[in-house]
Design a protein around this motif. Sequence first.
Motif, PDB file in Angstrom:
ATOM      1  N   GLY A   2       1.036  -1.399  -0.098  1.00  0.00           N
ATOM      2  CA  GLY A   2      -0.050  -0.097  -0.208  1.00  0.00           C
ATOM      3  C   GLY A   2       0.991   1.496  -0.021  1.00  0.00           C
ATOM      4  N   LEU A   3       0.184   2.241  -0.693  1.00  0.00           N
ATOM      5  CA  LEU A   3       1.185   3.716  -0.721  1.00  0.00           C
ATOM      6  C   LEU A   3      -0.225   4.685   0.301  1.00  0.00           C
ATOM      7  CD1 LEU A   3       1.915   3.875  -4.086  1.00  0.00           C
ATOM      8  CD2 LEU A   3       3.230   3.325  -2.342  1.00  0.00           C
ATOM      9  N   HIS A   4       0.030   5.289   1.227  1.00  0.00           N
ATOM     10  CA  HIS A   4      -0.517   5.682   2.232  1.00  0.00           C
ATOM     11  C   HIS A   4      -0.136   7.744   1.655  1.00  0.00           C
ATOM     12  CE1 HIS A   4      -1.979   3.218   4.798  1.00  0.00           C
ATOM     13  NE2 HIS A   4      -0.910   2.606   4.327  1.00  0.00           N
ATOM     14  N   PHE A   5      -1.455   8.237   1.213  1.00  0.00           N
ATOM     15  CA  PHE A   5      -0.617   9.893   1.364  1.00  0.00           C
ATOM     16  C   PHE A   5      -0.930  10.505   2.014  1.00  0.00           C
ATOM     17  CE2 PHE A   5      -4.001   8.384  -2.106  1.00  0.00           C
ATOM     18  CZ  PHE A   5      -4.671   8.694  -1.369  1.00  0.00           C
ATOM     19  N   ARG A   6      -1.645  10.133   3.030  1.00  0.00           N
ATOM     20  CA  ARG A   6      -2.450  11.304   4.257  1.00  0.00           C
ATOM     21  C   ARG A   6      -1.814  12.526   4.569  1.00  0.00           C
ATOM     22  NH1 ARG A   6      -6.513   9.681   7.991  1.00  0.00           N
ATOM     23  NH2 ARG A   6      -6.147   7.962   7.252  1.00  0.00           N
ATOM     24  N   ALA A   7       0.214  12.127   4.365  1.00  0.00           N
ATOM     25  CA  ALA A   7       0.928  13.557   4.683  1.00  0.00           C
ATOM     26  C   ALA A   7       0.783  14.407   3.449  1.00  0.00           C
ATOM     27  CB  ALA A   7       2.019  12.927   5.426  1.00  0.00           C
ATOM     28  N   ARG A   8       0.837  13.497   2.940  1.00  0.00           N
ATOM     29  CA  ARG A   8       0.715  15.201   0.745  1.00  0.00           C
ATOM     30  C   ARG A   8      -0.483  14.124   0.072  1.00  0.00           C
ATOM     31  NH1 ARG A   8       6.248  15.029  -1.635  1.00  0.00           N
ATOM     32  NH2 ARG A   8       5.673  16.806  -2.391  1.00  0.00           N
ATOM     33  N   PRO A   9      -1.394  14.596   0.545  1.00  0.00           N
ATOM     34  CA  PRO A   9      -2.918  14.817   0.021  1.00  0.00           C
ATOM     35  C   PRO A   9      -2.742  15.317  -1.242  1.00  0.00           C
ATOM     36  CG  PRO A   9      -3.582  16.719   1.864  1.00  0.00           C
ATOM     37  CD  PRO A   9      -2.142  15.829   2.690  1.00  0.00           C
ATOM     38  N   GLU A  10      -1.621  16.231  -1.648  1.00  0.00           N
ATOM     39  CA  GLU A  10      -1.791  16.856  -3.499  1.00  0.00           C
ATOM     40  C   GLU A  10      -1.481  15.647  -4.257  1.00  0.00           C
ATOM     41  OE1 GLU A  10       2.614  17.454  -1.362  1.00  0.00           O
ATOM     42  OE2 GLU A  10       0.144  17.758  -0.849  1.00  0.00           O
ATOM     43  N   LEU A  11      -1.173  14.782  -4.090  1.00  0.00           N
ATOM     44  CA  LEU A  11      -0.518  13.752  -4.258  1.00  0.00           C
ATOM     45  C   LEU A  11      -0.910  12.558  -4.471  1.00  0.00           C
ATOM     46  CD1 LEU A  11       3.193  13.239  -3.169  1.00  0.00           C
ATOM     47  CD2 LEU A  11       2.612  14.668  -4.815  1.00  0.00           C
ATOM     48  N   GLN A  12      -2.432  13.165  -5.222  1.00  0.00           N
ATOM     49  CA  GLN A  12      -3.148  11.714  -4.039  1.00  0.00           C
ATOM     50  C   GLN A  12      -3.327  11.116  -5.913  1.00  0.00           C
ATOM     51  OE1 GLN A  12      -7.535  12.401  -2.247  1.00  0.00           O
ATOM     52  NE2 GLN A  12      -8.049  10.688  -3.782  1.00  0.00           N
ATOM     53  N   ALA A  13      -3.706  12.007  -7.014  1.00  0.00           N
ATOM     54  CA  ALA A  13      -3.824  11.625  -8.219  1.00  0.00           C
ATOM     55  C   ALA A  13      -3.216  10.613  -8.607  1.00  0.00           C
ATOM     56  CB  ALA A  13      -4.153  13.061  -9.025  1.00  0.00           C
ATOM     57  N   GLU A  14      -1.456  11.425  -8.704  1.00  0.00           N
ATOM     58  CA  GLU A  14      -0.125  10.660  -9.228  1.00  0.00           C
ATOM     59  C   GLU A  14       0.301   9.403  -8.777  1.00  0.00           C
ATOM     60  OE1 GLU A  14       4.411  11.759  -9.363  1.00  0.00           O
ATOM     61  OE2 GLU A  14       3.072  12.891  -8.684  1.00  0.00           O
ATOM     62  N   THR A  15      -0.436   9.634  -6.806  1.00  0.00           N
ATOM     63  CA  THR A  15      -0.008   7.588  -6.508  1.00  0.00           C
ATOM     64  C   THR A  15      -1.413   7.244  -7.288  1.00  0.00           C
ATOM     65  OG1 THR A  15       0.031   9.037  -4.585  1.00  0.00           O
ATOM     66  CG2 THR A  15      -0.149   6.444  -4.627  1.00  0.00           C
ATOM     67  N   GLU A  16      -1.868   7.318  -7.129  1.00  0.00           N
ATOM     68  CA  GLU A  16      -3.304   6.471  -8.038  1.00  0.00           C
ATOM     69  C   GLU A  16      -2.904   6.064  -8.945  1.00  0.00           C
ATOM     70  OE1 GLU A  16      -6.851   8.308  -6.988  1.00  0.00           O
ATOM     71  OE2 GLU A  16      -6.921   7.718  -4.851  1.00  0.00           O
ATOM     72  N   ALA A  17      -2.957   7.403 -10.274  1.00  0.00           N
ATOM     73  CA  ALA A  17      -2.122   6.728 -11.527  1.00  0.00           C
ATOM     74  C   ALA A  17      -1.014   6.082 -11.773  1.00  0.00           C
ATOM     75  CB  ALA A  17      -1.706   8.446 -12.207  1.00  0.00           C
ATOM     76  N   PHE A  18      -0.030   5.867 -10.473  1.00  0.00           N
ATOM     77  CA  PHE A  18       1.366   4.929 -10.498  1.00  0.00           C
ATOM     78  C   PHE A  18       0.608   3.929  -9.991  1.00  0.00           C
ATOM     79  CE2 PHE A  18       3.854   3.162  -7.783  1.00  0.00           C
ATOM     80  CZ  PHE A  18       5.435   2.930  -8.609  1.00  0.00           C
ATOM     81  N   ALA A  19       0.201   3.461  -8.896  1.00  0.00           N
ATOM     82  CA  ALA A  19      -0.669   2.199  -8.567  1.00  0.00           C
ATOM     83  C   ALA A  19      -1.762   1.673 -10.114  1.00  0.00           C
ATOM     84  CB  ALA A  19      -2.059   2.228  -8.132  1.00  0.00           C
ATOM     85  N   ALA A  20      -2.655   2.159 -10.706  1.00  0.00           N
ATOM     86  CA  ALA A  20      -2.821   1.855 -12.195  1.00  0.00           C
ATOM     87  C   ALA A  20      -2.264   1.077 -12.962  1.00  0.00           C
ATOM     88  CB  ALA A  20      -4.025   3.134 -12.641  1.00  0.00           C
ATOM     89  N   ARG A  21      -1.234   1.640 -12.960  1.00  0.00           N
ATOM     90  CA  ARG A  21       0.147   1.799 -13.819  1.00  0.00           C
ATOM     91  C   ARG A  21       0.848   0.171 -13.695  1.00  0.00           C
ATOM     92  NH1 ARG A  21       1.245   6.735 -14.075  1.00  0.00           N
ATOM     93  NH2 ARG A  21       3.058   6.996 -13.050  1.00  0.00           N
ATOM     94  N   ALA A  22       1.135  -0.066 -12.400  1.00  0.00           N
ATOM     95  CA  ALA A  22       1.622  -1.292 -11.882  1.00  0.00           C
ATOM     96  C   ALA A  22       0.382  -2.307 -11.732  1.00  0.00           C
ATOM     97  CB  ALA A  22       1.927  -0.558 -10.540  1.00  0.00           C
ATOM     98  N   ALA A  23      -0.880  -2.556 -12.362  1.00  0.00           N
ATOM     99  CA  ALA A  23      -1.615  -3.416 -12.205  1.00  0.00           C
ATOM    100  C   ALA A  23      -1.629  -3.918 -13.387  1.00  0.00           C
ATOM    101  CB  ALA A  23      -2.932  -2.186 -11.795  1.00  0.00           C
ATOM    102  N   LEU A  24      -0.890  -2.937 -14.447  1.00  0.00           N
ATOM    103  CA  LEU A  24      -1.182  -3.350 -15.626  1.00  0.00           C
ATOM    104  C   LEU A  24       0.338  -4.421 -15.821  1.00  0.00           C
ATOM    105  CD1 LEU A  24      -2.683  -0.048 -17.783  1.00  0.00           C
ATOM    106  CD2 LEU A  24      -3.728  -2.192 -17.180  1.00  0.00           C
ATOM    107  N   ARG A  25       1.493  -4.246 -14.990  1.00  0.00           N
ATOM    108  CA  ARG A  25       2.327  -4.489 -15.959  1.00  0.00           C
ATOM    109  C   ARG A  25       2.538  -5.618 -14.484  1.00  0.00           C
ATOM    110  NH1 ARG A  25       4.104   0.726 -14.412  1.00  0.00           N
ATOM    111  NH2 ARG A  25       5.288  -0.221 -12.375  1.00  0.00           N
TER     112      ARG A  25
END
Length: 250
Positions: free
Chosen positions: A129-152
């Motif tokens: 898991g990746l937690h962005f509670r301390a950096r909420p501005e990175l939510q979209a970037e983090t979720e996009a990275f996770a989506a790309r990882a799921a493809l790989r």
Amino acid sequence: MRDPFGATEAPPALDTAQDALFLDFDGCLVEIAPRPDAICVPDRLGLGLAALAARLDGALAIVSGRSLRELEHYLAGFDGPMVGSHGAESRGLGEAPLRPEGLLALQAELAEFAAQKGLLYEPKSLGAGLHFRARPELQAETEAFAARAALRFPGFEVQLAKMAVELRPRGASKDGALARLTRRAPFAGRRPVYAGDDVTDEPALAWAEAHGGYGVKVGPGDTAASYRLGAPDQVRAWLARPLGEDAWDV
């Protein structure tokens, strides 16, 4: 007719003769903490759950996104069924864990991304898991990275959570865990009651509602559940009623 998305009513007292109880852990039994390892667990929680399980003739299970080993650590004294990693691993059910290929490589990629972005990385026994509670501005970037990882890594899929995103084994789900549990003794033939707080719990809350039982949403947010409690201390007080209010520190 009750509007489930605006559910405000507290749940009825448990019927220990007919209910089968399924409980999330973080945000339901214990408060969410800034770090997953910083939670505060009441000293007698595991023993209290064991006592409640006895009143339910064993029909109580923990269903969580946490790793099974963590649940066993935090709920020492409770020896009943547990489902961890969003349904990918379990205790007491005789099921083999879902262990997709590429787990270590996936975890390494997520750990590296977290280190680069200043996020909290949470390794799990069958995912990460990746937690962005301390950096909420990175939510979209983090979720996009996770989506790309799921493809790989096609053996895994994205699971959104409160201020976090996870990669879990594909096909694992909390509602699927409920479906399996309720076909087994001592849960079979009882009314399913599920309590949880997160978007990860909504499929299980909806499953309980659709199968003759009910859901209890913990905290704010739209929900499929018929009932709502405000916080984990209210959940623990509700669970303590069949045992006496001093069952654990509520």
